[in-house]
Structure formats: C-alpha cells, structure tokens
Design a protein around this motif. Structure first.
Motif, PDB file in Angstrom:
ATOM      1  N   MET A  47      23.018  20.689  18.829  1.00 54.42           N
ATOM      2  CA  MET A  47      22.280  21.785  19.457  1.00 54.42           C
ATOM      3  C   MET A  47      23.197  22.638  20.333  1.00 54.42           C
ATOM      4  SD  MET A  47      19.171  21.621  18.330  1.00 54.42           S
ATOM      5  CE  MET A  47      20.120  21.351  16.824  1.00 54.42           C
ATOM      6  N   GLU A  48      24.070  22.004  21.084  1.00 53.34           N
ATOM      7  CA  GLU A  48      25.028  22.746  21.911  1.00 53.34           C
ATOM      8  C   GLU A  48      25.949  23.591  21.045  1.00 53.34           C
ATOM      9  OE1 GLU A  48      25.344  19.491  25.564  1.00 53.34           O
ATOM     10  OE2 GLU A  48      26.793  19.479  23.911  1.00 53.34           O
ATOM     11  N   SER A  49      26.402  23.010  19.949  1.00 49.62           N
ATOM     12  CA  SER A  49      27.324  23.743  19.070  1.00 49.62           C
ATOM     13  C   SER A  49      26.651  24.957  18.465  1.00 49.62           C
ATOM     14  CB  SER A  49      27.839  22.810  17.963  1.00 49.62           C
ATOM     15  OG  SER A  49      28.610  21.764  18.510  1.00 49.62           O
ATOM     16  N   ARG A  50      25.402  24.800  18.033  1.00 45.49           N
ATOM     17  CA  ARG A  50      24.695  25.936  17.451  1.00 45.49           C
ATOM     18  C   ARG A  50      24.432  27.010  18.503  1.00 45.49           C
ATOM     19  NH1 ARG A  50      19.669  24.610  13.687  1.00 45.49           N
ATOM     20  NH2 ARG A  50      18.631  24.115  15.674  1.00 45.49           N
ATOM     21  N   ALA A  51      24.070  26.590  19.708  1.00 43.95           N
ATOM     22  CA  ALA A  51      23.811  27.556  20.771  1.00 43.95           C
ATOM     23  C   ALA A  51      25.075  28.307  21.171  1.00 43.95           C
ATOM     24  CB  ALA A  51      23.214  26.845  21.986  1.00 43.95           C
ATOM     25  N   LEU A  52      26.182  27.611  21.204  1.00 45.24           N
ATOM     26  CA  LEU A  52      27.449  28.217  21.626  1.00 45.24           C
ATOM     27  C   LEU A  52      28.164  28.940  20.493  1.00 45.24           C
ATOM     28  CD1 LEU A  52      28.779  25.284  23.838  1.00 45.24           C
ATOM     29  CD2 LEU A  52      27.876  27.487  24.639  1.00 45.24           C
ATOM     30  N   GLY A  53      27.670  28.780  19.269  1.00 48.25           N
ATOM     31  CA  GLY A  53      28.301  29.440  18.135  1.00 48.25           C
ATOM     32  C   GLY A  53      29.682  28.896  17.823  1.00 48.25           C
ATOM     33  N   ARG A  54      29.856  27.599  17.922  1.00 51.08           N
ATOM     34  CA  ARG A  54      31.153  27.008  17.613  1.00 51.08           C
ATOM     35  C   ARG A  54      31.521  27.234  16.145  1.00 51.08           C
ATOM     36  NH1 ARG A  54      29.804  21.555  21.000  1.00 51.08           N
ATOM     37  NH2 ARG A  54      30.557  22.281  23.038  1.00 51.08           N
ATOM     38  N   THR A  55      32.798  27.285  15.890  1.00 50.12           N
ATOM     39  CA  THR A  55      33.281  27.541  14.530  1.00 50.12           C
ATOM     40  C   THR A  55      34.250  26.441  14.107  1.00 50.12           C
ATOM     41  OG1 THR A  55      35.085  28.914  15.356  1.00 50.12           O
ATOM     42  CG2 THR A  55      33.033  30.033  14.775  1.00 50.12           C
ATOM     43  N   ALA A  56      34.460  26.355  12.804  1.00 57.00           N
ATOM     44  CA  ALA A  56      35.420  25.390  12.257  1.00 57.00           C
ATOM     45  C   ALA A  56      36.833  25.933  12.395  1.00 57.00           C
ATOM     46  CB  ALA A  56      35.092  25.115  10.789  1.00 57.00           C
ATOM     47  N   ASP A  57      37.806  25.051  12.277  1.00 53.47           N
ATOM     48  CA  ASP A  57      39.205  25.454  12.413  1.00 53.47           C
ATOM     49  C   ASP A  57      39.693  26.257  11.216  1.00 53.47           C
ATOM     50  OD1 ASP A  57      39.315  24.289  14.860  1.00 53.47           O
ATOM     51  OD2 ASP A  57      40.733  22.696  14.324  1.00 53.47           O
ATOM     52  N   LEU A  58      39.090  26.044  10.053  1.00 56.07           N
ATOM     53  CA  LEU A  58      39.474  26.779   8.855  1.00 56.07           C
ATOM     54  C   LEU A  58      38.341  27.697   8.415  1.00 56.07           C
ATOM     55  CD1 LEU A  58      41.114  23.910   6.727  1.00 56.07           C
ATOM     56  CD2 LEU A  58      42.279  25.593   8.183  1.00 56.07           C
ATOM     57  N   ALA A  59      38.665  28.650   7.567  1.00 49.03           N
ATOM     58  CA  ALA A  59      37.625  29.475   6.961  1.00 49.03           C
ATOM     59  C   ALA A  59      36.691  28.580   6.170  1.00 49.03           C
ATOM     60  CB  ALA A  59      38.244  30.537   6.061  1.00 49.03           C
ATOM     61  N   LEU A  60      35.397  28.918   6.154  1.00 50.38           N
ATOM     62  CA  LEU A  60      34.420  28.059   5.498  1.00 50.38           C
ATOM     63  C   LEU A  60      34.746  27.837   4.024  1.00 50.38           C
ATOM     64  CD1 LEU A  60      31.080  29.351   7.081  1.00 50.38           C
ATOM     65  CD2 LEU A  60      32.477  27.372   7.743  1.00 50.38           C
ATOM     66  N   ALA A  61      35.330  28.820   3.371  1.00 49.87           N
ATOM     67  CA  ALA A  61      35.664  28.675   1.952  1.00 49.87           C
ATOM     68  C   ALA A  61      36.620  27.525   1.710  1.00 49.87           C
ATOM     69  CB  ALA A  61      36.253  29.973   1.420  1.00 49.87           C
ATOM     70  N   ALA A  62      37.424  27.186   2.722  1.00 49.59           N
ATOM     71  CA  ALA A  62      38.388  26.099   2.552  1.00 49.59           C
ATOM     72  C   ALA A  62      37.698  24.754   2.390  1.00 49.59           C
ATOM     73  CB  ALA A  62      39.342  26.055   3.745  1.00 49.59           C
ATOM     74  N   TYR A  63      36.507  24.598   2.924  1.00 44.89           N
ATOM     75  CA  TYR A  63      35.785  23.331   2.852  1.00 44.89           C
ATOM     76  C   TYR A  63      34.933  23.223   1.595  1.00 44.89           C
ATOM     77  CZ  TYR A  63      37.059  23.304   7.798  1.00 44.89           C
ATOM     78  OH  TYR A  63      37.753  23.343   8.977  1.00 44.89           O
ATOM     79  N   ALA A  64      34.664  24.369   0.950  1.00 46.04           N
ATOM     80  CA  ALA A  64      33.833  24.346  -0.255  1.00 46.04           C
ATOM     81  C   ALA A  64      34.529  23.564  -1.359  1.00 46.04           C
ATOM     82  CB  ALA A  64      33.549  25.772  -0.710  1.00 46.04           C
ATOM     83  N   GLY A  65      33.726  22.860  -2.136  1.00 50.41           N
ATOM     84  CA  GLY A  65      34.293  22.073  -3.227  1.00 50.41           C
ATOM     85  C   GLY A  65      33.376  20.945  -3.609  1.00 50.41           C
ATOM     86  N   VAL A  66      33.851  20.100  -4.530  1.00 48.20           N
ATOM     87  CA  VAL A  66      33.081  18.953  -5.016  1.00 48.20           C
ATOM     88  C   VAL A  66      33.653  17.689  -4.402  1.00 48.20           C
ATOM     89  CG1 VAL A  66      32.349  17.642  -7.047  1.00 48.20           C
ATOM     90  CG2 VAL A  66      32.548  20.141  -7.168  1.00 48.20           C
ATOM     91  N   TYR A  67      32.783  16.925  -3.766  1.00 46.76           N
ATOM     92  CA  TYR A  67      33.149  15.665  -3.116  1.00 46.76           C
ATOM     93  C   TYR A  67      32.201  14.601  -3.658  1.00 46.76           C
ATOM     94  CZ  TYR A  67      35.337  18.844   0.302  1.00 46.76           C
ATOM     95  OH  TYR A  67      36.073  19.829   0.914  1.00 46.76           O
TER      96      TYR A  67
END
Length: 444
Positions: A350-370
């Motif tokens: 909830m804190e992260s969503r309220a504060l608008g925290r972001t990931a260290d990489l662009a979101l596209a970097a995390y996309a993929g099949v796991y």
C-alpha cells in the motif's frame, strides 16, 4: 436545519457545497420572465440584514448590493443574468461557501407550497436518499481486517437513515481499524454527524454549539448513547478528506481531529463552516444565506474559511492506500507474531502504491515467460498471467521486487545480471522459500 440545506427538487449531489452561480436556465427561458432588479435587490438586502450569521459583515454585503443597483450593474430584465451579477458580488465580498443567489423558479415553488402542497417532491427526495443508501456507498473489508465505509453525504430522513447507519456502524465495529472516506462528501445533516460520531465518544460528550442569526443564544448537540455492538471508542480511525469535504463532513472531521480520535488523511477540507437557510426571493430566485455559526466543543473554534488540515498529508487519489498502510502499521505491534509478516507485506504494498515507487529497470525488461507464468507490460504496468487466466497487475516495491495486486502478501523477486532479467522467485509473506524460476523466453 442542515449545513447544506436539502430540497426535494435538488439531486442528492446538492448535499455538497452550494454552487455559487447555481444551475441557470437558458437565456430564452429567463428572458420570458422579466424582473424588477430594485425589488429583487431590496429583498436580498433585507434578508441578509436581518439574518446573516456575522452581523459585522452585513454592512459590507449591503453596500455592494446597493452599489450594484446604483451603478446600473443590475439593470437587466433577464432573471438568470441578474442572478449571476448579484451572486458574483456576494461571492466576492462575502467569501462564504454557503452564501449564494440563483435563478430557480422550481425550488421557489416547493418553498412556497410547503410540505403539504408538494408531497411529490418530498417523496422524490426521500426516494433519492434511499437510492443513495443514505449516503453509504461502499462497505468493504480491506486486508488486515481494516473496515472501510465510503460515505458520500450526511443524508438524514430520520429513523430510516438511523437504521442504515446502525448497520454500517456494526460492520465497521467488527474491524481492527476503521477508515471513513469523506473525500466526496459535501455535507448534510448535523443529526447524521451526531449519530456516527457518538460511536467513537462517550455518551453526553459535547460536540458543537450553533449560534444562529447573529444571536448570542446558543443551541448545542452532544453525543448519544450507542449500542455496545456499535461502539468503537479507542479503535484506530482514519478519515479521508479532500478540498470537496465540506460543511457537515467538516464538522465530523473536526470532532475526530479535536478529540484526537484518529488521523485525518488527504488534503485540507473546504472551509465551509456556516449553516444556511434557503429563502425564496420573489417567485423566481433562491437565496442561500448563512444563518448559523458552528463552534466545535473540542477546540472552541469554527472552521469557516480555514477547514481542517490533514494529520497525514497525501494526494487525494492515494489517500486510501496511505490510510490503509498507516492502519496496518498501527496494528502490527499488537498482532500475533505469526500474523505480522502478512501485515507487513500488505502495508509495504500500500505504501509503495501510494508513493508511486518504481522498479530499477524498465518494465519491459521483466516481461517474459517464467515456467507457467507469462509477464507482460502495457508500458505503464506489469502483469502476470498463468495459462488462460486473467492477467493480474503487479505493484512495484522498488528494486526488482513486485507485489501481486490480488494477493498483497505475494512477492515476485527478480534476479538480474546488469539490465538482463534471468529468473524470478515467487514468495509468500511468512511462508517457506520457493524455488527459482528461469526466464525461458520473451513474452508472447
């Protein structure tokens, strides 16, 4: 008497602060009913001179109306145009959210008819209150047994409203903490305020004193007795506010702040502290005139023109997440040890969503099949999907960590090498460690 007077002909949104200009008819409609500005202005001056809440402000209001007539500014036969001119002057000089003047023949007809001659309008108003569930638009259990009530108007039609609020209070009392959302609540009835706040204070606690029509004689309200199953004295309480939180909603906020019953989360309230009457002027105009000053027992002050400041300042759109996180942080210390990791995880999300925290990489970097999971992005959010199930949004927690929106205790933690994501681990708060899952392909 209401802070923002409710009329059967006005939609329930009118429990919010009166619009200064009001809804005006078309020029053609107004022009068909010629008016005498001198007669209209004389009546407005008379009502303000006799009834306006602050006697010391009456001369300035009277002077601007007299000047408007003498200068020819009001020399129009069009009712809507005349109302706009008078209202603009009252707004400029009065600086009063409850003082307004508008062209409104329909409301005049209801006022003139009284309750006996306008049963259809009163029945329609009561129907609207029932359709709006007496202002209670949402009751929800949030993670951590934090109970939420979204309350959009202090609507009051007597026993029916009391019964609806009693049900809502029983629901809230079952929570470990309570959030009352008043961000869209423009006010309504002091009786509704009294009914709700009585669940958070001891019986016969002084609440508010009203000074009406400039009189030194006061009329006050105190708390009522509350059934045991509705009492919430000492329960963590969070009230969400915005600049649209006004009038009776500000009275409630003031009790919470003044008696230190909980936290005010969001933005400063509207600063509309006067009580008003709706007065017909002739057969075409309506004057909303402030006739009462409300003074809180907890502070000895009113809130007109000032409002109430939040104790936890937050952007209005994220005030709920902010309050939810704060409530969980309060509950964690007293929670059983085995429940704390889950509460901590939800609070972090909830804190992260309220504060608008972001990931260290662009979101596209995390996309993929796991394994059986496929992660995709729309450029704004990252989503996870298993097989053909619906995609679920992820909440960035900072670094390479994400929470799952529908399971806030669930974490996706990514393993990287430079700007390349190689694998992830799915963990659950307080649960055993989970195996590493290789990233095997780009997102399909």
């Amino acid at each position: 008497m209401h802070f923002a007077v409710l009329l059967a002909t006005v939609a329930l949104a009118a429990t919010a602060l009166p619009a200064h200009a009001g809804a005006q008819p078309s020029t053609a409609t107004a022009a068909a009913q010629a008016v005498d500005p001198a007669t209209v202005v004389a009546e407005v001056r008379r009502v303000i001179g006799e009834r306006y809440v602050l006697p010391e402000r009456r001369p300035a209001l009277d002077a601007v109306l007299a000047e408007g007539l003498a200068s020819g500014r009001y020399a129009v036969a069009d009712g809507a145009a005349l109302a706009e001119q008078i209202n603009a002057d009252l707004e400029r000089v009065g600086q009063d959210r409850h003082l307004s003047f508008r062209f409104d023949p329909r409301t005049v007809a209801v006022i003139a008819g009284g309750t006996g001659d306008a049963p259809g309008d009163l029945v329609a108003y009561e129907r609207l209150v029932r359709q709006a569930n007496h202002g209670i638009t949402e009751l929800r259990v949030l993670p951590g047994n934090v109970r939420l009530m979204t309350y959009d108007g202090f609507h009051w039609i007597g026993a029916e409203s009391a019964a609806a609020l009693d049900g809502a209070m029983r629901f809230l009392a079952g929570g470990d903490a309570v959030i009352i959302d008043l961000r869209g609540n423009g006010g309504g009835s002091p009786e509704a305020v009294q009914h709700i706040i009585s669940r958070f204070l001891a019986v016969d606690t002084p609440l508010v004193t009203f000074y009406m029509n400039g009189s030194a004689e006061a009329d006050g309200l105190s708390t009522l007795a509350a059934p045991p199953e509705q009492r919430m004295i000492g329960k963590p309480l969070y009230v969400l506010t915005s600049e649209a939180t006004g009038s009776a909603a500000e009275e409630f906020t003031g009790h919470v702040a003044g008696y230190q019953l909980g936290q005010i989360v969001g933005a400063n309230t509207a600063g509309a502290g006067f009580r008003n009457d709706i007065v017909a002027v002739g057969d075409q105009f309506v004057l909303s005139v402030s006739v009462g000053r409300a003074v809180l027992a907890s502070t000895g002050k009113d809130w007109e023109g000032v409002g109430h400041a939040p104790t936890i300042e937050a952007g209005v759109p994220v005030a709920l997440d902010t309050a939810h996180a704060a409530a969980l942080r309060t509950l964690i210390g007293a929670a059983p040890a085995e429940e704390r990791p889950a509460l901590e995880a939800v609070a972090e999300a909830m804190e992260s969503r309220a504060l608008g925290r972001t990931a260290d990489l662009a979101l596209a970097a995390y996309a993929g099949v796991y394994g059986e999971r496929t992660l995709t992005t729309d450029g704004v959010r990252l989503f996870t999907r298993r097989g053909e199930r619906p995609a679920i949004a992820l909440i960035p927690l900072g670094g390479h960590r994400f929470a799952v929106e529908t399971a806030l205790g669930m974490r996706m933690v990514f393993e990287t090498s430079g700007s390349t994501v190689q694998a992830m681990t799915v963990d659950f708060a307080g649960g055993p460690a989970q195996p590493r899952i290789e990233r095997t392909a780009d997102a399909r």
